[in-house]
Write a protein that holds these residues in place. Structure first.
Motif, short mmCIF file in Angstrom:
data_model
loop_
_atom_site.label_atom_id
_atom_site.label_comp_id
_atom_site.label_asym_id
_atom_site.label_seq_id
_atom_site.Cartn_x
_atom_site.Cartn_y
_atom_site.Cartn_z
N ARG A 1 0.86 -1.19 0.00
CA ARG A 1 0.00 0.00 0.00
C ARG A 1 0.90 1.23 0.00
O ARG A 1 1.63 1.48 0.95
N HIS A 2 0.83 2.02 -1.07
CA HIS A 2 1.60 3.26 -1.19
C HIS A 2 0.69 4.46 -0.95
O HIS A 2 -0.53 4.38 -1.17
N ALA A 3 1.29 5.58 -0.57
CA ALA A 3 0.57 6.85 -0.42
C ALA A 3 0.83 7.71 -1.65
O ALA A 3 1.92 7.67 -2.23
N PHE A 4 -0.19 8.48 -2.03
CA PHE A 4 -0.11 9.35 -3.20
C PHE A 4 -0.70 10.71 -2.85
O PHE A 4 -1.63 10.79 -2.05
N PHE B 1 -1.90 -6.51 1.66
CA PHE B 1 -0.73 -5.73 1.23
C PHE B 1 -0.26 -4.86 2.39
O PHE B 1 -1.03 -4.08 2.94
N PRO B 2 1.01 -4.97 2.79
CA PRO B 2 1.52 -4.14 3.89
C PRO B 2 1.70 -2.68 3.46
O PRO B 2 1.80 -2.37 2.27
N THR B 3 1.73 -1.80 4.42
CA THR B 3 1.96 -0.37 4.18
C THR B 3 3.42 -0.14 3.80
O THR B 3 4.32 -0.72 4.40
N CYS B 4 3.66 0.70 2.82
CA CYS B 4 5.01 1.08 2.43
C CYS B 4 5.64 1.86 3.58
O CYS B 4 5.15 2.93 3.97
N ALA B 5 6.71 1.32 4.14
CA ALA B 5 7.37 1.95 5.29
C ALA B 5 7.93 3.32 4.92
O ALA B 5 7.89 4.25 5.73
N GLU B 6 8.43 3.47 3.70
CA GLU B 6 9.01 4.75 3.28
C GLU B 6 7.93 5.82 3.12
O GLU B 6 8.11 6.96 3.57
N CYS B 7 6.80 5.48 2.49
CA CYS B 7 5.69 6.44 2.37
C CYS B 7 5.22 6.86 3.77
O CYS B 7 5.02 8.05 4.04
N ASN B 8 5.06 5.88 4.64
CA ASN B 8 4.57 6.15 5.99
C ASN B 8 5.54 7.06 6.74
O ASN B 8 5.14 8.03 7.37
N SER B 9 6.82 6.77 6.64
CA SER B 9 7.85 7.58 7.33
C SER B 9 7.87 9.02 6.81
O SER B 9 7.94 9.97 7.60
N ARG B 10 7.80 9.19 5.51
CA ARG B 10 7.83 10.53 4.93
C ARG B 10 6.61 11.36 5.33
O ARG B 10 6.72 12.53 5.62
N LEU B 11 5.43 10.71 5.36
CA LEU B 11 4.23 11.44 5.74
C LEU B 11 4.24 11.77 7.23
O LEU B 11 3.80 12.85 7.63
N LYS B 12 4.74 10.88 8.04
CA LYS B 12 4.81 11.14 9.49
C LYS B 12 5.76 12.28 9.81
O LYS B 12 5.55 13.02 10.76
N SER B 13 6.81 12.44 9.00
CA SER B 13 7.79 13.48 9.27
C SER B 13 7.34 14.87 8.81
O SER B 13 7.96 15.86 9.14
N ARG B 14 6.25 14.94 8.06
CA ARG B 14 5.76 16.24 7.56
C ARG B 14 5.02 17.00 8.62
O ARG B 14 4.29 16.68 9.38
#
Length: 72
Positions: A24-27, A59-72
């Motif tokens: 699962r990616h974020a867009f 489908f697992p959550t994309c760790a990189e998408c999750n990390s980038r959104l959390k840091s915003r």
């Protein structure tokens, strides 16, 4: 000042041959508008398609998408 739309993101399960099933990616944007492909928050250009309910569960959550959104 950023608009509310610019701050919104949506998640979508994306099939991936490297990960069993997919991820699962974020867009950027409020929701998927039917485009056949897009750039995810983590910078991957991926093909998009209507996911099944099972895709959302497995489908697992994309760790990189999750990390980038959390840091915003």
């Amino acid at each position: 000042m950023r608009t509310e739309q610019a701050q919104r993101h949506f998640w979508l399960p994306v099939p991936n041959e490297k990960v069993p099933g997919g991820v699962r990616h974020a867009f950027p944007g409020p929701r998927w508008d039917g485009l056949p492909s897009a750039d995810s928050v983590c910078g991957k250009h991926v093909a998009l398609a209507q996911p099944s309910e099972v895709d959302w569960i497995y489908f697992p959550t994309c760790a990189e998408c999750n990390s980038r959104l959390k840091s915003r």
